[in-house]
Every structure is written in structure tokens, then in C-alpha cells.
Write a protein that holds these residues in place. Structure first.
Motif, PDB file in Angstrom:
ATOM      1  N   GLY A 146       0.888  -1.230   0.148  1.00 25.00           N
ATOM      2  CA  GLY A 146      -0.062   0.022  -0.212  1.00 25.00           C
ATOM      3  C   GLY A 146       0.586   1.115   0.061  1.00 25.00           C
ATOM      4  N   VAL A 147       2.113   1.203   0.362  1.00 22.03           N
ATOM      5  CA  VAL A 147       2.991   2.491   0.248  1.00 22.03           C
ATOM      6  C   VAL A 147       3.571   2.493  -1.196  1.00 22.03           C
ATOM      7  N   ALA A 148       4.208   1.340  -1.854  1.00 24.34           N
ATOM      8  CA  ALA A 148       4.880   1.111  -2.940  1.00 24.34           C
ATOM      9  C   ALA A 148       3.927   1.075  -4.073  1.00 24.34           C
TER      10      ALA A 148
ATOM     11  N   THR B 171       8.682  -0.065  -5.156  1.00 23.77           N
ATOM     12  CA  THR B 171       9.005   0.933  -6.059  1.00 23.77           C
ATOM     13  C   THR B 171       7.969   2.033  -6.109  1.00 23.77           C
ATOM     14  N   ILE B 172       8.421   3.233  -5.703  1.00 21.68           N
ATOM     15  CA  ILE B 172       7.574   4.326  -5.627  1.00 21.68           C
ATOM     16  C   ILE B 172       7.769   5.186  -7.082  1.00 21.68           C
ATOM     17  N   GLU B 173       6.851   5.275  -7.679  1.00 18.99           N
ATOM     18  CA  GLU B 173       7.240   6.087  -9.147  1.00 18.99           C
ATOM     19  C   GLU B 173       7.300   7.497  -8.768  1.00 18.99           C
ATOM     20  N   GLY B 174       8.332   8.164  -9.453  1.00 20.49           N
ATOM     21  CA  GLY B 174       8.430   9.644  -9.288  1.00 20.49           C
ATOM     22  C   GLY B 174       7.138  10.255  -9.959  1.00 20.49           C
ATOM     23  N   ALA B 175       7.083  11.603  -9.490  1.00 17.94           N
ATOM     24  CA  ALA B 175       5.985  12.241 -10.019  1.00 17.94           C
ATOM     25  C   ALA B 175       6.440  13.165 -11.158  1.00 17.94           C
ATOM     26  N   GLU B 176       7.637  13.673 -11.127  1.00 22.56           N
ATOM     27  CA  GLU B 176       8.102  14.742 -11.945  1.00 22.56           C
ATOM     28  C   GLU B 176       9.000  13.991 -13.064  1.00 22.56           C
ATOM     29  N   ASN B 177      10.011  13.106 -12.632  1.00 26.99           N
ATOM     30  CA  ASN B 177      11.203  12.630 -13.452  1.00 26.99           C
ATOM     31  C   ASN B 177      11.185  10.911 -13.411  1.00 26.99           C
TER      32      ASN B 177
ATOM     33  N   ALA C 276      10.353   5.239   3.288  1.00 21.84           N
ATOM     34  CA  ALA C 276       9.544   4.984   2.385  1.00 21.84           C
ATOM     35  C   ALA C 276       8.160   5.419   2.597  1.00 21.84           C
ATOM     36  N   LYS C 277       7.740   5.485   3.875  1.00 25.93           N
ATOM     37  CA  LYS C 277       6.238   5.780   4.443  1.00 25.93           C
ATOM     38  C   LYS C 277       6.293   7.225   4.163  1.00 25.93           C
TER      39      LYS C 277
ATOM     40  N   HIS D 240      13.570   2.925  -5.689  1.00 29.80           N
ATOM     41  CA  HIS D 240      13.421   1.474  -5.515  1.00 29.80           C
ATOM     42  C   HIS D 240      14.074   1.232  -4.133  1.00 29.80           C
ATOM     43  N   PHE D 241      13.057   0.645  -2.975  1.00 26.23           N
ATOM     44  CA  PHE D 241      13.697   0.582  -1.730  1.00 26.23           C
ATOM     45  C   PHE D 241      13.805  -0.962  -1.742  1.00 26.23           C
ATOM     46  N   ALA D 242      15.100  -1.187  -1.553  1.00 28.93           N
ATOM     47  CA  ALA D 242      15.357  -2.772  -1.828  1.00 28.93           C
ATOM     48  C   ALA D 242      15.853  -3.456  -0.224  1.00 28.93           C
ATOM     49  N   ALA D 243      15.123  -4.620   0.135  1.00 31.78           N
ATOM     50  CA  ALA D 243      15.562  -5.049   1.238  1.00 31.78           C
ATOM     51  C   ALA D 243      16.264  -6.254   0.795  1.00 31.78           C
ATOM     52  N   THR D 244      17.499  -6.229   1.045  1.00 31.58           N
ATOM     53  CA  THR D 244      18.502  -7.288   0.349  1.00 31.58           C
ATOM     54  C   THR D 244      18.753  -8.528   1.419  1.00 31.58           C
TER      55      THR D 244
END
Length: 350
Positions: free
Chosen positions: A34-36, A50-56, A188-189, A198-202
Motif C-alpha cells: 500500500g506504500v509502494a 518501487t515508488i514512481e516519481g511524480a516529475e522525473n 519509504a512511508k 526502489h527500496f531494496a531489502a537485500t
């Protein structure tokens, strides 16, 4: 402490050695659902939100923090029911004496102990013997047949420890790297980015940055930022200023180098500028040895600008790792402000 201590406690008390990060992965998915805009897992077990960018949106930033903790794998069950272990990650075997552990079998979690012989039963040679992981045995309190029925070669073993507040600090096992994973989740929140993040939990960082190296190929970001703990030698046992790295309570640590990477000067300069502009407590980190996921992104898919933010931590790779609450807050604030101010137009070329 203004952050969600209950979530940090849940993350640090959960168990997940390299290659077996399932329980942590479930928490990460839950927190980012629900965040990504997109949430996915690869065949190694890395989670990418992944959170998509609003401008770029075509400019992509990867932020990484690892899920795994140091632990063990069972390599043999003796005829008497004791478990011999193989290390997963870097251990100082001296701290393993007289520890409670949990053996994670396919059926259930099983309690065990690593014993220590009473000192008055040891001769001088035994007292002076150097501790090694391969000399450690787990006592399950079972006979050989019952232990062999319950435990298999390949089962994982972790240390038992609660996460507690101690003064202004938080202490527990696996703050390396769950405290930074927590900071990443909180950032991220909070963010509303112009660029795609891209928030990566590795996975498998403790055995060679393996998850991050794979993600460096799969994601191919324009900029990468890794979050990990770093050494705080601000304790009485360390009196030589030459061993200084960071100090608890002085803020988030902006990494200049460690044993695996020299961060991009323009990236760490911008991190410093953001921290100063937003009045976020910060310090600089030069770590003589040890590596982080930062290196996993630097040249895996060609040359990439990379930076890193660290949380100063005492007693690393022990069951009583300790970090300061204000430093945790500062790290969340710095990562959030850095990502929110990234527009894809900063020139990180040298």
C-alpha cells in the motif's frame, strides 16, 4: 524516541540468517504493502518496493538495507545429541560462551544452549585456548536419537535476545542491519519523490553482499544509496584515538569509505548539504575495514554514483548491539530529505 519502537523491536527480534530471511521478508512486505506502487521479490529473496516519481520517473534511485543477520547452520548432530555449527557471517567466538540459541527446524523452533565449562574444572591449557566457532556445541537437552529425529543438517541457528531501551539507546541482536532496514521502511512511508525510488531489502549481505550485487544488475539505477550500521568505538575499552570511527548521539553517519567502497564525493557532499540545510545532526564516517551493500551497486552494471548513510552502533556482531535513538531519528530524517530533494538533475560525475 519518536519513532515506532514496536516495529523496530519486531524487526530485530525476528530471526533471519543469510539465505533464510523469510520472517523478515514477511514484515517488509506487510509494511510496504500500500506504500509502494509495485512490490516484488526475486529468486534470491530480495524485496524491491518501487515508488514512481511524480516529475522525473525515468531517473531511478535504489536504496538498500539488508535483512539478514549473522547466525549459524547445523553441520553435524553428534551421537550424544549435540549440534556442531558452521558460521554464517563473521563471529567472534569468544562471545558465544553461555548463550541461549534457537534452532530453526522444518517443524518448529527448538531452544538450545551453548555451554561453557566451569572455570574450576579447566586446566591452564584449556583456559588459555583460543575460542573457535568449530569448537562450539549446542546442547538441546536431548539424547542422541531424539536430537537426530528433531534436527537436520542445514537447520539454522540464531542467538536469543530481547530488544530493549537502555537509557537513550536501543540494544538487542541484529541491529545490524535491522535498524537500518527500519529506517528505510520509515523513509519509504514519508517520501513524495520527484524521481522513481526502489527500496531494496537485500539478502545475504553478511556473506559477501550477494543480494545487492544481483540487484545492481537487475535494477540498473542512476544513483544508489545503502544504509547500514557502522562501528562506534566510543567505549572505555577503546582508548586509542586511531581507532575512532563514530560516536553515539552525534547523528547519522555519512560514509566516505569502508573496506569495500569509496563513495562518490559529489553524493556525500550533497548528503552533507541536505543535512546542514535541514539541520539534521550528522557526522562523517571512515571505516577502515568491512563492507556494505554500497559496493554491490557501484560497478555491477557499469560505473554508478553511490553513497551511504550509517547508524553508529556499539558492540557490533554481538547479541547486545546498541544504537542511539536520536541517531536513528536523524538517519530517517536525512534519508527522507535526500530522496525528497532528488530531482534527477544533480550531476554526480567527477
Amino acid at each position: 524516541m519518536s519513532f515506532d519502537f514496536d516495529l523496530l523491536k519486531e524487526l530485530t527480534e525476528a530471526r533471519g540468517v543469510p539465505g533464510y530471511e523469510d520472517r523478515i521478508r514477511d514484515i517488509v512486505r506487510r509494511e510496504l504493502d500500500g506504500v509502494a506502487d509495485e512490490l516484488r521479490t526475486d529468486s534470491m529473496g530480495n524485496v524491491v518496493a518501487t515508488i514512481e516519481g511524480a516529475e522525473n520517473p525515468d531517473y531511478e534511485v535504489a536504496v538498500a538495507a539488508h535483512m539478514d543477520e549473522i547466525g549459524f547452520m547445523v553441520r553435524h548432530v553428534t551421537d550424544d545429541g549435540f549440534l556442531q555449527l558452521d558460521a554464517l557471517g563473521g563471529w567472534d567466538a569468544r562471545i558465544l560462551r553461555a548463550q541461549r540459541v534457537t534452532v530453526h527446524t522444518d517443524e518448529k523452533d527448538v531452544p538450545g544452549i551453548i555451554g561453557s565449562l566451569a572455570p574450576h574444572t579447566q586446566d591452564e591449557d584449556e583456559q588459555g585456548k583460543k575460542d573457535e566457532v568449530h569448537d562450539v556445541y549446542v546442547d538441546l537437552g536431548l539424547d542422541g536419537d531424539d536430537a537426530d529425529d528433531l534436527v537436520s543438517v542445514g537447520d539454522q541457528v540464531t542467538l536469543d535476545q530481547r530488544t530493549e531501551r537502555v537509557g537513550e539507546n536501543v540494544t538487542g541482536k541484529s541491529l545490524d542491519d535491522r535498524v537500518c532496514l527500519f529506517a528505510m521502511l520509515e523513509a519509504a512511508k514519508r517520501i513524495d519523490p520527484d524521481v522513481t525510488v526502489h527500496f531494496a531489502a537485500t539478502v545475504q549481505e553478511e556473506v559477501g553482499l550477494r543480494g545487492a550485487r544481483a540487484l545492481g544488475v537487475d535494477l540498473d539505477p542512476d544513483l544508489a544509496l545503502a544504509l547500514d550500521v557502522t562501528v562506534a568505538n566510543d567505549v572505555p575499552q577503546v582508548s586509542d584515538e586511531a581507532d575512532y570511527v563514530t560516536t553515539l548521539g552525534e547523528g547519522a553517519a555519512i560514509k566516505l569509505k569502508d573496506g569495500s567502497v569509496i563513495t562518490n564525493p559529489n553524493v556525500h557532499k550533497r548528503l552533507r548539504t541536505v543535512a546542514e540545510t535541514e539541520d539534521i545532526d550528522h557526522q562523517l564516517e571512515v571505516l577502515p575495514a568491512g563492507g556494505t551493500d554500497t559496493a554491490g551497486f557501484q560497478n555491477t552494471h557499469g560505473a554508478k554514483p553511490v553513497g551511504a548513510v550509517s547508524i553508529p552502533t556499539r558492540y557490533l556482531h554481538t547479541p547486545v548491539e546498541a544504537a542511539n535513538g536520536d541517531d536513528i531519528d536523524a538517519t530517517i530524517d536525512l534519508v527522507t530529505a535526500f530522496l525528497d530533494s532528488e530531482d534527477g538533475e544533480h550531476d554526480y560525475r567527477l
